[in-house]
Design a protein around this motif. Sequence first.
Motif: not given
Length: 817
Positions: A791-807
Amino acid sequence: MSKPIPSKARAVIIGGGVSGCSVAYHLARLGWTDVVLLERKQLTCGTTWHAAGLIGQLRGSQNMTRLAKYSRDLYVRLEEETGIGTGMKQNGSITVALTEERKQEIYRQASLARAFDIDVREISPEEAGQMYPHLNVSDVRAAVHLPLDGQCDPANIAMALAKGARQHGASIIEGVKVIEVLSANGRVTGVVCEQGGEQYTIETEHVVNAAGLWGRDLAAKSGVTVPLHACEHFYIVTEPVPGLSQLPVLRVPDEQAYYKEDAGKILLGAFELKAKAWPPLGTSVREDFCFDQLPEDFDHFAPILEMAVNRMPMLETVGIHTFFNGPESFTPDDRYYLGEAPEMKGYWVAAGYNSIGIVSSGGAGMALAQWMNDGEPPFDLWEVDIRRAQPFQRNRAYLRERVTETLGLLYADHFPYRQMATARGVRRSPIHEHLKARGAVFGEVAGWERANWFAGEGQAREYEYSWNRQNWFLNQRDEHMAVRTGAGLFDMTSFGKIRVEGRDALAFLQRLCANEMNVEPGRIVYTQMLNSRGGIESDLTVTRLSETAFLLVVPGATLQRDLVWLRKHLADEFVVVTDITAAESVLCVMGPKSRELISRISPNDLSNAAHPFGCAREIEIGMGLARAHRVTYVGELGWELYVSTDQTAHVFEALEEAGADIGLKLCGLHTLDSCRIEKAFRHFGHDITDEDHVLEAGLGFAVKTGKGEFIGREAVLRRQEAGLARRLVQFRLVDPEPLLFHNEALVRDGRIVGTVTSGNYGHFLGGAIGLGYVPCLGESAADMLQSVYEIEVAGTRHAAIAALKPMYDPTAERVRA
């Protein structure tokens, strides 16, 4: 010789500014040749003629950006179509930041622009100085350049739209004042107007209020709410500057200023933080107002000019050719109004443009014309939908106070969670003063004062805004963890509450709702109301109170919208729809200790066997009564207690006393949001809209196609057969430091594929949480989850964990505990 006024028309548009002309043009292009535009004096004579004409493509959402880009493209081709020069130049724009906070804001905007496929580039202060040679960049921290932005000639654009409308068959008549809009049985039937001292009646089923400065008063005559009020808007135009070449539009929001080069001169405009409402209290716009200017107030403008001379040193020696002050209309939330008014069928609104009328009107006219033609908006327009307006907001004292703030907010820092400071306290819960005494810091939604967070002992009860962690971050953490481990109490009196009852109430709701409504009295059903495309018009719970009565609970902000949707779809049925929002308060007791807490002051059995999840029943509580709904928006065991407003304070006091030794925590709306996003519960208006298919939103469990026909059923069946084109995914940033709010760019395998629809901090999960749609045509869930997400926040990309069920609690064990 004046033009004859027809006796009938398919649509009558009131107001000959750029907005009215755009609606006329687009209706005529759709084949509505029987369209009449009435202008009280002359075309453009209200606000359009003195607009600055800035064309900035990037807006706060994808659809508003879509409309702005449409306007830009339309103004480019209008000249060829009509032969009238629109002055459209794509000379680009530069926005500069003078503070670190503003730097983060404009960098976030640049990320958003990339997500919306807008050509954008972050540039250094030195590059900004090279592109704008007269600019003092000594204290500039950062800048952003959009090369395809530009500027135009507003009056000529309106004239080109008017000519285009005529070419396609519309009639435009100047010098005609509309006196009254006629109606019968809740719908428009005609317009009474005056020309040359004579009165005429035009029979019509559609009226468009594009009356600008006069829009509120005209609507009020028909009992229609159009909350807008004018402010004085200032700019200066210099004498010609020798050797001045074409420059980009320049915005310096930290100094509330914008600059536009025009014909070798500089136009300097301002959105000062404290504006001047107009006209004076107790007066109306003059009857003869036409191409008028307001009196100069150089003292008011002087602080802006002083900063401008430092920012653009050449202004110190160049003379001022024009000091201009003119009125522009503003709304309570800085968003314009579009759509059909809830009070009257066939009464449409296109007004209140908040100084962005030129860039907005091309797209807005297209969208409204399509809406009128098709009977539904072409895409999600909730941001600007007239149905968001609250009836009380047409009060002139309220409007006059509020718009002095909203003008300045255009260039103020757009911090997350920023709260309005003016015109507050209009709608309050019965326990407002109790919460205030206990440290509540309030926000406002639809006029409701709602506790957003609770300050600690000795802590200032106010926001300290930032793009980083704000001063209430740790307060939210404590409230959040109390809900997860003990018990929290929320005041949700602002919920919209609608009673639907009558012989045909069940059949009516079966037709409108996607879930099964034929349940036993006392059952609560989570459901959506869908449109014909399978998009979500409303996200709500429905409680069956009896064989013939149901309670619908909706967000406070969407109440008017939901009432309109229900009433619009009433056929020849014996059903009564009643807004009962003010009759009951809602106290939400949530957390693993909520059963223990309520049991201390209620003799009723709250066990799973006696009161399972999804049930509502009356209980005794303290010395009063409540209807206890076992549901949750935070993902924990809990009850929403619906209490008669006259007993609310007593029940609150009883709960507070009973919870003292088990750590009952008063909680605010920020905590409600952080808890719901950990559980991946959707938020209407952000995660789910009328453009989002219910299956792609992950809400198929609330759709029962086997129950029979309902609105949207065919669209659901088609999507089931064709497969999903995208899915709503939950994300958690690996790094616990960055924050997500909404609209951050969503990156899959190195490519931007969308935006974060909503975000907050997951204090239990230990990082920022966001939701967002990911394209997935032909892919399995496993395929989607194998990708690398950032996810890019103010030009910087940060690693993200994805889930289709609620974490958080994916099997809902805690909810059903």
